[in-house]
Write an enzyme that holds these catalytic residues in place. Structure first.
Site, PDB file in Angstrom:
ATOM      1  N   ILE A  58      37.783  45.030  40.278  1.00 31.30           N
ATOM      2  CA  ILE A  58      38.284  43.987  39.389  1.00 31.30           C
ATOM      3  C   ILE A  58      38.793  42.779  40.172  1.00 31.30           C
ATOM      4  O   ILE A  58      39.391  41.871  39.583  1.00 31.30           O
ATOM      5  CB  ILE A  58      39.386  44.514  38.440  1.00 31.30           C
ATOM      6  CG1 ILE A  58      40.603  44.998  39.220  1.00 31.30           C
ATOM      7  CG2 ILE A  58      38.843  45.590  37.534  1.00 31.30           C
ATOM      8  CD1 ILE A  58      41.793  45.324  38.330  1.00 31.30           C
ATOM      9  N   GLU A  59      38.560  42.777  41.470  1.00 40.42           N
ATOM     10  CA  GLU A  59      38.916  41.603  42.266  1.00 40.42           C
ATOM     11  C   GLU A  59      37.634  40.922  42.756  1.00 40.42           C
ATOM     12  O   GLU A  59      37.028  40.138  42.039  1.00 40.42           O
ATOM     13  CB  GLU A  59      39.861  41.994  43.406  1.00 40.42           C
ATOM     14  CG  GLU A  59      41.215  42.463  42.897  1.00 40.42           C
ATOM     15  CD  GLU A  59      42.224  42.735  43.996  1.00 40.42           C
ATOM     16  OE1 GLU A  59      42.364  41.893  44.913  1.00 40.42           O
ATOM     17  OE2 GLU A  59      42.870  43.809  43.968  1.00 40.42           O
TER      18      GLU A  59
END
Length: 463
Positions: free
Chosen positions: A269-270
Site C-alpha cells: 500500500i506504499e
C-alpha cells in the site's frame, strides 16, 4: 455510651498496632534486600551509590517486571492497590536499562536520565500511598542530590556537545551538529534513488512522495497515499534528522536508516513493488545510472546496495542552526523572552522527559494516554505500536516519541495525523500525558518555543 467509647478505643488501638506492625515488617523486608552484582561486574563508586539507593528505596517494586514483593502483596485490597501501582509505574518507567547502564558503567538512555531528574527535582516519588508503609522509602535531600549529581554527570560525560555554552551543558536537549560524516559518492547515488519513481511498482512515486524535502520532510497528509491511491494507516514522520532516531518507524521495527529504506518499496500500500528483482531490472536498463552505481558498488544493484545508498543520503538530511541551537551555544538573544519562558514551561511540565536529546524526541517509546485513556475509538494495528514488534503487553499503544525539530512545519500531528495545530497538540499532551492543564498564555509560550526549533537544511554539496 461508655462501652461504645471503650470498643472504639480498642479498635483504634488495634488498628494502630496492626499499622505499626505492618510498617515494621515492611521496614525489615526492605532492609533485607541488597544489591547483588553479577560476576565480573564492577560499577564505579558513584554508580554503586545510585544502585544501592534505587534498591533501598524500593524503586524496582513498581518500575521493573519482576521484583520480589512483601508477603501481604497477595492479600485482598492490598493486592489490588499494589497491582494498580505496579502497572502504572511500569507503564510509566522501566528501570531495567538504568540498572544495566549503572552496572556496566555506560551511558544511560537520555529520556530515562531526564525522568529520574524530574521526579527528584519535583519530589513526586515515591507516591504517598507507598511512603505511608515504606517509611524508609522517602528520599532525603542528600539522597536526591546523589541522583541529581548522577544525572548531571551522565549528561556531561555522554551527551553534552563541546560547542554548548558552559551554563547549558546540563540541559536535557542538545544542538544538532552542523554536519555528519558520510561517503560523498554514496550520498550522490542515494539522492538520485530517493527521488526515483522506478522504485515503485507502477513508476509513479518515489521516497520523496511521502517525505518531501520542501515541506518539512513529510507530506502534510493525515496518513500517506501510496500507489493507486492506497491510503496508509499512519502519518508519515519527517525524514529530517531521522539519523538521530534510536530506531526507525513509529513502532521502531527498523533498527537503522538502511532497514527503514527497505520497507516502503515492497509495501503493497506504499510503493507496491513486488520484489527487489523487479526494481533492479528497471534500474539496470538505465546505462548512465548503472555506470555511476557500479563505480561505487561493483556488484551492482541489489536491495542491500540501493538501501545503503539511500540511507547515506538520508544521513545528510539534518536541519542545524535553528534559533534554539544558537541559544544552546550561548547566544541569549537568539530566542525571545516569551520563547525562553516556553522552554522553561516545557521542562517544568515534563515535556523534556520524553522530548529529549538532539532532536527533542526519537530516543524512546512512550504510551499515548499515560495519565488518562486516550480517545482512540477503534484501536487499529497502527495504534498498537511498539507491541507489534516486541509482543510485550507493556508496549501496547506505545509509539516512538516524535522529534520536535521543525515541528511547526510538519502538521498534522500524532501517529494518526488527526491533530491539526500545535496549540491542540500541546493541550492534548498536557491532558493525556502529564495530567494537567495550563492557562492559554502558557500554552502560547510553549508553542512559541516550539517555533525556535525550525532549522536550516543545506543540501549536501555534490560534484
Amino acid at each position: 455510651m461508655k462501652r461504645i467509647t471503650t470498643l472504639f478505643g480498642i479498635a483504634v488501638a488495634g488498628g494502630a498496632l496492626c499499622y505499626f506492625g505492618l510498617v515494621g515488617y515492611v521496614y525489615y523486608h526492605d532492609n533485607q534486600r541488597t544489591t547483588v552484582f553479577p560476576a565480573k561486574i564492577n560499577p564505579s563508586e558513584h554508580n554503586t551509590k545510585v544502585l544501592n539507593l534505587l534498591q533501598e528505596k524500593g524503586c524496582d517494586y513498581c518500575h521493573t517486571p519482576s521484583a520480589k514483593l512483601p508477603f501481604y502483596a497477595s492479600f485482598p485490597i492490598a493486592k489490588q492497590l499494589m497491582e494498580y501501582d505496579i502497572q502504572l509505574g511500569y507503564k510509566s518507567f522501566n528501570l531495567s536499562q538504568i540498572r544495566e547502564s549503572l552496572l556496566e558503567n555506560k551511558a544511560a538512555p537520555q529520556s530515562d536520565i531526564t525522568k529520574i531528574e524530574w521526579v527528584m527535582e519535583y519530589q513526586t516519588m515515591p507516591p504517598t500511598r507507598y511512603s505511608a508503609l515504606h517509611w524508609a522509602g522517602v528520599m532525603s535531600e542528600a539522597e536526591r542530590k546523589i541522583l541529581l549529581d548522577w544525572a548531571k554527570q551522565q549528561r556531561l560525560e555522554y551527551y553534552a556537545t563541546p560547542d554548548m555554552a558552559e551554563n547549558r551543558r546540563n540541559e536535557p536537549v542538545q544542538p544538532i551538529p552542523e554536519s555528519v560524516n558520510v561517503n560523498p559518492e554514496k550520498v550522490a547515488l542515494g539522492m538520485r534513488l530517493y527521488h526515483d519513481p522506478r522504485l515503485s511498482g507502477d513508476n509513479s512515486i518515489s521516497c520523496a512522495h511521502c517525505h518531501q524535502l520542501g515541506v518539512g520532510g513529510g507530506d502534510g497528509r493525515k496518513t500517506s497515499q501510496g500507489v493507486g491511491g492506497e491510503i496508509g494507516p499512519i502519518n508519515a514522520p519527517t525524514v529530517y534528522n531521522s539519523v538521530f532516531n534510536v530506531e526507525q518507524f513509529w513502532d521502531g521495527r527498523a533498527p537503522d536508516l538502511q532497514a527503514q529504506a527497505g520497507g516502503p518499496p515492497l509495501n503493497p500500500i506504499e510503493m507496491a513493488s513486488k520484489s527487489w528483482d523487479e526494481i533492479t531490472d528497471k534500474l539496470n536498463k538505465d546505462p548512465i545510472l548503472t555506470r555511476d552505481f557500479t563505480a561505487v558498488y561493483p556488484k551492482g544493484f541489489s536491495g542491500a546496495s540501493i538501501t545503503d545508498a539511500i540511507a547515506e543520503f538520508e544521513k545528510t538530511l539534518i536541519t542545524p542552526n535553528a534559533p534554539f541551537d544558537h541559544y544552546l551555544r550561548g547566544d541569549d538573544n537568539a530566542i525571545t523572552a516569551q520563547q525562553k519562558h516556553g522552554y522553561q514551561l516545557f521542562k517544568e511540565n515534563k515535556c523534556a522527559t520524553c522530548h529529549t536529546g538532539k532532536i527533542l524526541g526519537g530516543r524512546s517509546f512512550e504510551p499515548l494516554g499515560l495519565k488518562k485513556d486516550f480517545g482512540f475509538g477503534e484501536v487499529t494495528a497502527a495504534d498498537i505500536g511498539r507491541m507489534n514488534v516486541t509482543k510485550e503487553v507493556r508496549d501496547r499503544l506505545r509509539q516512538k516519541v516524535p522529534t520536535l525539530r521543525n515541528v511547526a512545519l510538519t502538521a498534522p500531528y500524532f501517529h494518526r495525523g488527526d491533530v491539526k495545530t500545535l496549540d491542540e497538540a500541546v493541550k492534548l499532551m498536557l491532558k493525556y500525558q502529564v495530567g494537567t492543564t495550563l492557562p492559554q498564555k502558557d500554552v502560547d509560550d510553549i508553542v512559541a518555543f516550539l517555533h525556535t526549533l525550525n532549522g536550516v537544511y543545506t543540501p549536501y554539496p555534490l560534484n
